[in-house]
Design a protein around this motif. Structure first.
Motif, PDB file in Angstrom:
ATOM      1  N   VAL A  59       0.796  -1.227   0.000  1.00 23.44           N
ATOM      2  CA  VAL A  59       0.000   0.000   0.000  1.00 23.44           C
ATOM      3  C   VAL A  59       0.830   1.280   0.000  1.00 23.44           C
ATOM      4  O   VAL A  59       0.291   2.354  -0.232  1.00 23.44           O
ATOM      5  CB  VAL A  59      -0.971   0.045   1.214  1.00 23.44           C
ATOM      6  CG1 VAL A  59      -1.881  -1.171   1.200  1.00 23.44           C
ATOM      7  CG2 VAL A  59      -0.214   0.158   2.516  1.00 23.44           C
ATOM      8  N   LEU A  60       2.098   1.194   0.280  1.00 24.32           N
ATOM      9  CA  LEU A  60       2.900   2.426   0.363  1.00 24.32           C
ATOM     10  C   LEU A  60       3.880   2.529  -0.798  1.00 24.32           C
ATOM     11  O   LEU A  60       4.333   1.508  -1.331  1.00 24.32           O
ATOM     12  CB  LEU A  60       3.689   2.459   1.671  1.00 24.32           C
ATOM     13  CG  LEU A  60       2.912   2.623   2.967  1.00 24.32           C
ATOM     14  CD1 LEU A  60       3.864   2.512   4.146  1.00 24.32           C
ATOM     15  CD2 LEU A  60       2.180   3.955   2.998  1.00 24.32           C
ATOM     16  N   SER A  61       4.195   3.742  -1.158  1.00 23.93           N
ATOM     17  CA  SER A  61       5.238   3.930  -2.168  1.00 23.93           C
ATOM     18  C   SER A  61       6.597   4.043  -1.477  1.00 23.93           C
ATOM     19  O   SER A  61       7.608   3.621  -2.014  1.00 23.93           O
ATOM     20  CB  SER A  61       4.982   5.199  -2.965  1.00 23.93           C
ATOM     21  OG  SER A  61       3.653   5.213  -3.418  1.00 23.93           O
ATOM     22  N   GLY A  62       6.607   4.646  -0.294  1.00 24.15           N
ATOM     23  CA  GLY A  62       7.887   4.800   0.369  1.00 24.15           C
ATOM     24  C   GLY A  62       7.741   5.162   1.828  1.00 24.15           C
ATOM     25  O   GLY A  62       6.716   5.684   2.261  1.00 24.15           O
ATOM     26  N   ILE A  63       8.780   4.831   2.600  1.00 23.85           N
ATOM     27  CA  ILE A  63       8.876   5.310   3.968  1.00 23.85           C
ATOM     28  C   ILE A  63      10.180   6.091   4.037  1.00 23.85           C
ATOM     29  O   ILE A  63      11.265   5.516   3.954  1.00 23.85           O
ATOM     30  CB  ILE A  63       8.881   4.153   4.980  1.00 23.85           C
ATOM     31  CG1 ILE A  63       7.614   3.316   4.841  1.00 23.85           C
ATOM     32  CG2 ILE A  63       9.004   4.695   6.405  1.00 23.85           C
ATOM     33  CD1 ILE A  63       7.595   2.065   5.711  1.00 23.85           C
TER      34      ILE A  63
END
Lengths: 600, 677
Positions: B108-112
């Motif tokens: 669900v995320l592109s980046g942290i």
């Protein structure tokens, strides 16, 4: 000199031939600690020796020092060039002499030995703080005494004090010169003539009372003379501060000294039965030699800790004890400092303390290994120990473990019981006995450690010690906080090479004593005295914030004056000043100790 | 804060590695916060130490004497309490959760994004004193991410202060506990055994523990995505060992978490409008797992330089006051308590400053202004143009926006927020409006007025959008106040500052500030306003300058808050002088709902309905002694000082001349209200 001098004296006072000559510099370093012949020397590049045969490690190779100094302080003893220090000062170094010919003329009529030579005056212008020694080695004091005078008895002192009071001349009493509070220093702005009253020639044993087990001594007697003379007669006072080779009885009282073996014999206030102090308003003394009085506030306690500011201590009645039948060392190792402290607390709770019980932290434990006169390389030694402990006794981390040293003094049977109790108990705290030799070495190091600063000073490493007392439950956190604050402050000051370690040196029912060592390399960082002053101040602030005292036995002097008021309360300061004004209305004992002159 | 900031995307590493499992099962030898003794303290060790502490033992003896309950029995009670509170540490659980989390994040995320350099620096300095992580709290994601980040950088997973409401979620409580959470009851009863035990537990963790500790200084999740006024309870407990010299120092690490899209955005919108928070249930949690199928963009984590308590308090703190009495007989002194607010606000300010601004924050700001106050809808090009413009302005005010290519970032964030913003057929941006049907609502559970389905349908998108504007408002609030004041007439600096102080005090809880009357903040805002050409000096008087576009944007953006405050003042004026909180809130919401519905008269922003702002207004009025708050039978009530209220209202009304809501202001009859409930 220094041999037992009692052979020809059947009655009357025992004249003591002191180890320390009247011209102190003949025996004792004029710009460092201890005997002239005893010091750390570097031979052939990187070999370090301890010279002389006064101490067990004398004339032995100390091969681990070189690597340790390199690791800890980044000093390469084989290439570093020792610093050049000032020569023995002569009249040119201190051209000012603030005394009139009339006064000198009058003094000469007392028939009491005195001197205005610069060397005599400089030697009595200081104690042993870093600041004082550094000044001796590298610069000049802003103010030194103008006259040194050597009274030989109580009456001499009375004459001198009266004379100075009449003529408004300042007196600074001087005993063994081992103060580490700045107490003997002359206030730099003092305009009056300053007389240094050296008590060293007033060192007789006036009488011994074997029935009541007390003795009367003149205040200038130094510890080792006192013990040597008493030993011949089968007695001891049992008072053994680390400085006892050089420090004097009067000084012990004036600073409220504490001896290593206080658990058996008591501190100086416990030993003190009677004391005479000469003041401008007469001699303060009592009418009897009773062991305890209920007669108003005890003025012994006004004399104790007076730091030369109220008068001159002349004659002292102290308790004496028969020599112990058995003396034995011991040691215990613990997995951590915290465990060691817990054990000590338990020992104190049960009142099982032997004559001395001390706990070195891990750094000091390692340092003790450094001073081992062995041929194997340091890392080797440590590795061997590591192996031994890790394999043989599981769970001992060489970077956390600690050693406790013990000294037993009593009857053989008592010692045996005491030993057994302690060695059994220590197991509950994860400790185990580690032998007599380790213990003995620990105590020997106490005396030798004072010499190592002089080695460091030649290579831009300065060192100092400071101490405190605190309740049991604050001990571990106090140590941790102080180490943290020193490390933090060093970082701020740009000091990268430093050492801060400690040992717990005394136990009481309600608390303990902690003794810190601080050393750092000041190369390219700045004025070491200023840097050290800041570090020690921050450390003391942290001590006080962490529940510790301003001092357990070093005293206040000038160094810790800042904390006197907050320690004793405003009412307390007022009380001290009232006593001061009463006993010394002209402030001729203008030592500036405890409270600054500005307030008097 | 320097504008140049470096962030590494550590999710990238997870994407590239062949096996996440290998990473999650890496050798675990983390950096601890505060080295202790020869062995590391275990969770059970801490519980035992608390039970055996003189503090607890003394208390038990006292209670036992007073109540005749045997001490052993009381000890069992304490043990139960400690089991309820205490954290556990199960590495296996941590690893499995870590693996699941990795999989979820990768979906669900592109980046942290993390400011790794500072993280490494903090890590290198750890070991010598307690370290307290103090993150912003605007999503459940915060503490999960904090632990995940710790695992990533080999920092010991912190012990986290969590509310007991979490524990209600079946299974979740245990999971969280196993990963280091400890639990605190929310109710403020006087169960002294519980609270003494809890406080002692914190004392133990700080002074004798070696884990970093994490807590939220705002005490709760912010629903508005803005900072809340700090709470001092835990902060006091954490600092006690330092005040008592039981630790050499305490390092507070402010941490800012910002999310391209907040997991709970719609939940928050509902809550802000007064629909009561559903109980945290595991099924609710799984529902939220469903939305994890969507895209949530990036998460940005910024760890700020630690604040040393010792350095911060300096000579203002005298720890030696605790020397003369046993420590366990003492509490934190009143003097020490006065030192807390500056520290708390410093932490909050640092959190705000380090928070990364997302492109969607800027998009929301521009879009909201357009939808609310402009006649023509925006095209993508116009949006991009304005976003670039406002980004530069924000940069000049110290804000940092994370993007490498603004057009692409706008595209990305619109994709992420496609549930909220869409392009209509004409290529213009509009808000997605889904009909909301509230169904059967238990009116007793409402905190304010019952808002109609139409109002909710219309309001929720606006409120959701506002949630993304809120985190950057602190950059503008001081400037806004100056603009609003100068809009009435030009004036000299003294007059201006006086009016500024009035408004800044009133808004001090809505836009948190420690010193609303501080001239330095005012001066800084004046300098900014002048250099942005919003204000200039003419004949010794300040007046509005030419940058009307920016001026309008700022004033428009804040107008909703003014409306909420004004409505509250109007309602308070008309209510009886002793009144319960719910009546106030209901009346204000009612007034505003009517105004919102009547769109022809004036545009009233639906965010003005939000209860957070209304509560902040009431609390500010309590601070100003206009209201006096009492609490009886779990109901908040207020006593109104009508004279002071009139002063404040008249003063405030000067800035509300355009606002028409006063005309329609009526009070719902109390009886009528009760009938409705």
């Amino acid at each position: 000199m220094g041999e037992n001098s009692q052979k020809n004296q059947l009655n009357g006072p025992i004249i003591v031939n002191s180890v320390v000559p009247k011209n102190r510099q003949e025996l004792i370093k004029w710009n460092g600690w201890g005997y002239n012949d005893s010091k750390f020397v570097i031979k052939g590049g990187s070999e370090v020796y301890f010279s002389g045969r006064r101490y067990p490690i004398g004339e032995q190779r100390l091969p681990h020092i070189y690597g340790w100094v390199k690791d800890v302080f980044d000093v390469d003893l084989s290439t570093a060039v020792p610093k050049k220090f000032n020569d023995l000062p002569d009249e040119k170094a201190y051209p000012n002499l603030n005394v009139t010919p009339e006064i000198l003329e009058k003094i000469s009529h007392f028939n009491i030995s005195f001197s205005t030579k610069v060397i005599d005056r400089v030697i009595r212008a200081h104690g042993q703080t870093l600041h004082e020694i550094y000044t001796l080695q590298n610069s000049v004091f802003p103010r030194i005494p103008d006259v040194v005078i050597w009274p030989t008895c109580h009456e001499d002192v009375v004459k001198i004090v009266n004379f100075c009071h009449e003529n408004n001349i300042v007196i600074i009493p001087y005993g063994g010169g081992t103060a580490v509070s700045g107490a003997p220093e002359c206030p730099p702005d003092e305009q009056r003539t300053i007389v240094s009253l050296d008590t060293s020639q007033m060192n007789r044993i006036l009488w011994l009372d074997k029935e009541n087990l007390v003795g009367c001594f003149e205040s200038g007697i130094v510890g080792q003379d006192l013990e040597r003379e008493l030993k011949v007669l089968g007695f001891t006072t049992g008072h053994e501060p680390d400085s006892y080779e050089f420090s004097s009885l009067g000084g012990w009282i004036a600073t409220r000294a504490s001896g290593m073996k206080k658990n058996v014999y008591g501190n100086i206030e416990d030993l003190l039965v009677h004391v005479k102090m000469v003041t401008p308003r007469g001699t303060l003394e009592k009418s009897c030699q009773a062991p305890r009085l209920s007669c108003g506030p005890d003025f012994n306690h006004l004399v104790l800790g007076s730091e030369g500011s109220l008068g001159v201590i002349t004659e002292v009645v102290l308790k004496i004890r028969p020599l112990p039948k058995c003396q034995k060392y011991g040691s215990i190792v613990f997995p951590s400092f915290e465990k060691g402290v817990e054990f000590m607390r338990e020992v104190a709770k049960r009142r099982w303390q032997p004559a001395s019980i001390r706990l070195m932290d891990n750094d000091q434990f390692k340092f003790a290994l450094i001073l081992k006169p062995e041929s194997s390389y340091f890392a080797h030694a440590l590795d061997a120990i590591k192996k031994f402990y890790v394999t043989t006794i599981k769970g001992f981390d060489p970077n956390r473990m600690c050693v406790m040293t013990l000294l037993f003094e009593a009857d053989e049977k008592q010692v045996e019981t005491n030993e057994k109790n302690l060695y059994d108990l220590c197991k509950t705290f994860g400790g185990f006995p580690a032998g007599e030799t380790n213990g003995e070495r620990g105590y020997m190091l106490t005396f030798v450690i004072a010499y190592i600063r002089d080695l460091g000073l030649q290579f831009e490493v300065v060192a100092e010690s400071f101490e405190t007392s605190c309740p049991w439950d604050r001990a571990v956190t106090l140590v941790r906080n102080v180490k943290h604050v020193v490390a933090d402050e060093c970082r701020l000051l740009g000091i990268t090479r430093f050492l801060i370690n400690c040992r717990v040196t005394q136990t009481y029912d309600a608390g303990c004593v902690i003794y810190f060592y601080l050393a750092f390399n000041h190369r390219n960082v700045g004025d070491p005295v200023r840097l050290h002053g800041r570090l020690e101040t921050r450390a003391r602030e942290e001590i006080v914030s962490s529940g510790g005292s301003v001092s357990h036995h070093h005293g206040v002097g000038k160094l810790r004056r800042k904390w006197y008021g907050s320690t004793v309360s405003e009412a307390g300061v007022g009380l001290y000043m009232a006593a001061k004004r009463q006993l010394d209305p002209k402030n001729i004992f203008a030592t500036d100790n405890l409270v600054t002159q500005a307030k008097l | 804060m320097s504008i140049v900031r470096e962030y590494d995307n550590f999710l990238e590493l997870r994407k590239q590695e062949t096996s996440n499992f290998l990473w999650i099962s890496k050798k675990w030898n983390p950096q601890i916060a505060f080295k202790q003794g020869s062995t590391r303290p275990s969770p059970q060790y801490h519980k035992d130490a608390v039970l055996n502490s003189p503090k607890i033992q003394d208390l038990l003896e006292q209670i036992s004497l007073k109540t005749n309950v045997p001490k052993v029995e009381l000890e069992h009670q304490v043990k139960d309490i400690l089991d309820e509170i205490g954290y556990e540490k199960k590495l296996k659980v941590i690893r499995w959760l870590g693996l699941i989390l990795t999989k979820i994040c990768l979906t669900v995320l592109s980046g942290i994004y993390v400011n790794v350099e500072q993280v490494e620096q903090i890590k290198n300095q750890m070991g010598n004193c307690p370290v307290i992580f103090v993150p912003t709290h605007r999503s459940y994601g915060d503490f999960i991410m904090m632990s995940y980040l710790s695992f990533q950088y080999d920092i010991e997973i912190p012990a986290i202060a969590a509310g007991m409401d979490f524990f209600g979620m079946w299974g979740m409580g245990t999971l969280l506990r196993d990963t280091g959470a400890f639990f605190m009851r929310r109710s403020y009863n006087d169960d002294s055994l519980y609270w003494t035990t809890f406080k002692q537990y914190i004392y133990q963790l700080v002074s004798k523990g070696d884990l970093p500790i994490e807590f939220f200084i705002e005490g709760t999740r912010s629903r508005s995505n803005k900072s809340l006024t700090p709470k001092y309870g835990l902060l006091t407990m954490v600092l006690k060992p330092f005040f008592f010299s039981q630790v050499p120092d305490i390092q507070f690490v402010p941490i800012g978490f910002s999310y391209d899209r907040i997991l709970e955005e719609s939940l928050f919108a509902f809550e802000l409008l007064g629909v009561p928070k559903p109980k945290e249930t595991t099924s609710g949690f799984f529902k939220s797992m469903k939305i994890l199928k969507e895209n949530f963009g990036n998460i940005y984590i910024h760890m700020d330089k630690p604040i040393s308590a010792k350095e911060f308090f300096g000579s203002k703190l005298d720890r030696s006051v605790h020397n003369l009495t046993p420590l366990h007989k003492q509490e934190v002194t009143e003097d020490e308590k006065t030192l807390l607010p500056p520290l708390a606000y410093e932490i909050l300010n640092r959190q705000q400053k380090v928070l990364v601004t997302t492109v969607f924050n800027l998009v929301s700001l521009v879009l909201n202004n357009n939808l609310a106050y402009e006649t023509e809808l925006l095209s993508m090009e116009e949006l991009a143009c304005d976003v670039k413009w406002i980004r530069e302005i924000l940069r000049s005010l110290g804000g940092f926006t994370h993007t490498t290519n603004i057009e692409r970032s706008i595209d990305d964030c619109l994709k992420t927020h496609k549930n909220l913003v869409y392009l209509n057929r004409k290529g213009k941006l509009k808000l997605v409006r889904n009909p909301i049907s509230q169904g059967e609502i238990n009116h007793k559970k409402l905190k304010g007025h019952y808002l109609s389905d139409d109002t909710m349908t219309y309001s929720v998108p606006f409120v959701t959008l506002q949630i993304y504007i809120n985190p950057i408002l602190h950059y503008f609030i001081d400037i806004d106040i100056i603009l609003v004041i100068l809009d009435t007439r030009p004036m000299n600096e003294d007059e201006l500052f006086e009016s500024y102080c009035f408004l800044r005090c009133l808004f001090s809880r809505e836009f948190i500030t420690f010193a609303p009357k501080d001239k330095t903040a005012f001066n800084a805002a004046m300098n900014d306003a002048i250099s942005l050409n919003l204000v200039n000096l003419n004949n010794g008087k300040y007046q509005l300058a030419n940058n009307k576009k920016l001026g309008m944007l700022i004033v428009n953006t804040f107008y909703t808050f003014y409306v909420s405050f004004f409505a509250t003042l109007l309602i308070l004026e008309r209510l009886p002088s002793v009144v319960d909180e719910k009546s106030i809130l209901a009346n204000v919401q009612k007034l505003l709902e009517d105004a919102i519905v009547d769109k022809h008269k004036e545009f009233i922003h639906p965010y003005s309905l939000n209860l957070d702002t209304l509560a902040n207004c009431l609390n500010s009025l309590v601070d100003e002694k206009v209201l006096q708050k009492t609490r009886r039978d779990n109901v908040n009530a207020y006593e109104i000082n009508k004279i002071k209220l009139k002063d404040v209202k008249d003063n405030f009304a000067r800035y509300m001349t355009r606002c028409s809501i006063e005309e329609r202001c009526q009070i719902i009859n109390k009886i009528h209200l009760q009938n409705k409930l």
